[in-house]
Write a protein that holds these residues in place. Structure first.
Motif, mmCIF file in Angstrom:
data_model
loop_
_atom_site.group_PDB
_atom_site.id
_atom_site.type_symbol
_atom_site.label_atom_id
_atom_site.label_comp_id
_atom_site.label_asym_id
_atom_site.label_seq_id
_atom_site.Cartn_x
_atom_site.Cartn_y
_atom_site.Cartn_z
ATOM 1 N N VAL A 1 0.877 -1.169 0.000
ATOM 2 C CA VAL A 1 0.000 0.000 0.000
ATOM 3 C C VAL A 1 0.911 1.215 0.000
ATOM 4 C CG1 VAL A 1 -1.755 1.316 1.237
ATOM 5 C CG2 VAL A 1 -1.845 -1.178 1.263
ATOM 6 N N ALA A 2 0.744 2.102 -0.969
ATOM 7 C CA ALA A 2 1.638 3.254 -1.065
ATOM 8 C C ALA A 2 0.907 4.442 -1.678
ATOM 9 C CB ALA A 2 2.864 2.901 -1.909
ATOM 10 N N GLY A 3 1.375 5.640 -1.329
ATOM 11 C CA GLY A 3 0.787 6.854 -1.869
ATOM 12 C C GLY A 3 1.051 8.026 -0.944
ATOM 13 N N ARG A 4 0.442 9.158 -1.269
ATOM 14 C CA ARG A 4 0.593 10.361 -0.448
ATOM 15 C C ARG A 4 -0.618 10.482 0.467
ATOM 16 N NH1 ARG A 4 -0.999 15.690 -1.197
ATOM 17 N NH2 ARG A 4 -1.668 15.197 -3.328
ATOM 18 N N LEU A 5 -0.376 10.575 1.776
ATOM 19 C CA LEU A 5 -1.450 10.678 2.757
ATOM 20 C C LEU A 5 -2.022 12.098 2.739
ATOM 21 C CD1 LEU A 5 -3.014 9.365 5.139
ATOM 22 C CD2 LEU A 5 -1.232 10.263 6.641
ATOM 23 N N VAL A 6 -3.342 12.205 2.514
ATOM 24 C CA VAL A 6 -3.959 13.534 2.453
ATOM 25 C C VAL A 6 -4.939 13.786 3.593
ATOM 26 C CG1 VAL A 6 -3.665 13.750 -0.038
ATOM 27 C CG2 VAL A 6 -5.752 12.689 0.846
ATOM 28 N N ALA B 1 6.641 -3.699 6.666
ATOM 29 C CA ALA B 1 7.952 -3.126 6.310
ATOM 30 C C ALA B 1 7.721 -1.866 5.486
ATOM 31 C CB ALA B 1 8.765 -4.137 5.510
ATOM 32 N N GLY B 2 8.623 -0.901 5.608
ATOM 33 C CA GLY B 2 8.513 0.326 4.837
ATOM 34 C C GLY B 2 8.966 0.128 3.392
ATOM 35 N N VAL B 3 8.260 0.772 2.449
ATOM 36 C CA VAL B 3 8.643 0.746 1.031
ATOM 37 C C VAL B 3 8.532 2.160 0.470
ATOM 38 C CG1 VAL B 3 7.866 -1.639 0.735
ATOM 39 C CG2 VAL B 3 6.293 0.236 0.224
ATOM 40 N N ASP B 4 8.971 2.343 -0.743
ATOM 41 C CA ASP B 4 8.901 3.629 -1.418
ATOM 42 C C ASP B 4 7.442 4.063 -1.570
ATOM 43 O OD1 ASP B 4 8.957 5.782 -3.165
ATOM 44 O OD2 ASP B 4 10.376 4.862 -4.556
ATOM 45 N N PRO B 5 7.074 5.260 -1.107
ATOM 46 C CA PRO B 5 5.696 5.726 -1.251
ATOM 47 C C PRO B 5 5.234 5.828 -2.708
ATOM 48 C CG PRO B 5 6.854 7.050 0.370
ATOM 49 C CD PRO B 5 7.885 6.204 -0.310
ATOM 50 N N GLY B 6 6.175 5.818 -3.646
ATOM 51 C CA GLY B 6 5.820 5.869 -5.056
ATOM 52 C C GLY B 6 5.619 4.495 -5.676
ATOM 53 N N ALA B 7 5.736 3.445 -4.873
ATOM 54 C CA ALA B 7 5.584 2.082 -5.385
ATOM 55 C C ALA B 7 4.127 1.823 -5.779
ATOM 56 C CB ALA B 7 6.028 1.076 -4.324
ATOM 57 N N PRO B 8 3.884 0.913 -6.713
ATOM 58 C CA PRO B 8 2.499 0.597 -7.093
ATOM 59 C C PRO B 8 1.779 -0.160 -5.982
ATOM 60 C CG PRO B 8 4.045 -0.856 -8.216
ATOM 61 C CD PRO B 8 4.874 0.187 -7.537
#
Length: 294
Positions: A236-241, A267-274
Motif C-alpha cells: 500500500v503506497a501513496g501520499r497521505l492527504v 515493512a517500509g517501502v517507497d511511497p511511489g511504489a504501485p
C-alpha cells in the motif's frame, strides 16, 4: 516499522493520528502521521492475533492464532471474548466508577448517532469513530449515561451505528461548517428538552466541535477505491492527504481502513511504489459494498 514489531492499527490522540506498534519485549510505540507526506508499507509473514490489552498492558495470544485478511478485528475468538468480558461497550463492566459523557455525533447530512464515552477520554472516542462534528449532551454515572443514550436514541430516531462505507462516501462533499453545526444544534435542543432523563445525568449546553481540520478534509477527493485486505507481500503506497476514524485517505481517492493493518508485521517501502493489494472500486455515487466492516 521495524522488524519484529506487530501493527495494532491506528490510535487517535489530541496530537492527531498514528500507527501503533507492539513488540513483546519492548511494549508499544506510536508512529505519528503527517498529511502531505508519503506512506509506503508492505505486509510480511502472516496476520496474527494481537492478543488482549488490559490495564495498559498487552498479553499476547496464547496460541498465536492466524487471522483472515478481510476481518475488521485482529483478535481470535478466544481473545475477543476475554476482551469483552470486562467491557463498557459490551455491558460487562457496569461497575465502572468513572463519569461518562453522552454525546451527539455528526458524520454527514442525516448521519447522526448518540453514544457515550468516559469523560477522561475527551474527544478521542469521537475521533476514533470519524465524527466530523459533535456536541456533548450531558454527563453522569455510567448506568445513567447508558439509560440516557437509549432514551435519546429512541426519541430522536437515530441508529446506534453508522457503517464506515457511508461515512467515507460523503467526506468529500460535506456542507459548510455552519450548516453541520446548525444540524447538531437543532438535534441537541430536541434532546435536552425531552422528559425522562435520569436525575443523576447533568445536561450540557450545546458546544459544537468540528473535526474537519484535524481530519484534513479540506479539498478532499471523492473515494474511488477501498483496500479490501492486506496480503503477504502486498504493498500500500501513496501520499497521505487525510485521516478520519480508522481510515487513511491517499491521493487519488484510495482509502485504507487501518483495522486491516492490525495484526500484520509491516515493512517500509517507497511511497511511489504501485499498490499491489486487493482494492474494491467505489462508484461515483459512493456505492461501496460494506463487507462486514463498520
Amino acid at each position: 516499522m521495524s522488524e519484529g514489531w506487530q501493527c495494532l492499527g491506528m490510535r487517535w490522540s489530541a496530537g492527531g493520528p498514528g500507527l501503533v506498534w507492539h513488540r513483546a519485549e519492548r511494549g508499544e510505540r506510536v508512529s505519528p502521521f503527517a498529511y502531505g507526506t508519503g506512506l509506503g508499507i508492505r505486509a510480511e509473514g502472516e496476520r496474527s492475533c494481537v492478543g488482549v490489552r488490559r490495564g495498559g498492558r498487552r498479553t499476547g495470544c496464547p496460541v498465536g492464532a492466524v487471522i483472515g485478511g478481510r476481518s475488521g478485528s485482529a483478535q481470535c475468538g478466544e481473545c475477543a471474548r476475554l476482551d469483552r468480558s470486562f467491557s463498557v461497550a459490551a455491558d460487562t463492566n457496569a461497575a465502572d466508577p468513572r463519569p461518562y459523557s453522552v454525546y451527539l455525533a455528526w458524520f454527514g447530512p442525516g448521519m447522526v448517532k448518540v453514544g457515550i464515552t468516559a469523560v477522561e477520554r475527551g474527544p478521542v472516542r469521537l475521533l476514533e469513530q470519524g465524527a466530523v462534528a459533535f456536541s456533548r449532551l450531558g454527563r453522569g454515572p455510567l448506568m445513567a449515561a447508558r439509560r440516557t443514550e437509549e432514551l435519546l436514541r429512541t426519541a430522536l430516531g437515530v441508529p446506534d451505528r453508522i457503517p464506515y462505507a457511508q461515512k467515507r462516501s460523503v467526506r468529500a462533499t460535506l456542507p459548510p461548517v455552519e450548516a453541520r453545526a446548525a444540524e447538531v444544534a437543532a438535534l441537541h435542543a430536541r434532546a435536552v428538552a425531552l422528559a425522562g432523563w435520569p436525575e443523576s445525568l447533568e445536561r450540557a449546553e450545546c458546544e459544537v466541535v468540528d473535526h474537519s481540520g484535524v481530519f484534513g478534509l479540506r479539498d478532499l477527493e471523492p473515494v474511488t477505491g477501498v483496500v479490501s485486505e492486506l496480503v503477504a507481500g502486498g504493498v500500500v503506497a501513496g501520499r497521505l492527504v487525510a485521516a478520519a476514524g480508522p481510515d487513511l485517505h491517499l491521493a487519488g481517492g484510495l482509502v485504507v481502513d487501518t483495522r486491516l493493518m492490525s495484526g500484520w508485521r509491516l515493512a517500509g517501502v517507497d511511497p511511489g511504489a504501485p499498490v499491489t493489494v486487493p482494492v474494491r472500486p467505489v462508484a461515483a455515487a459512493g456505492g461501496e459494498t460494506q463487507e462486514g466492516l463498520f
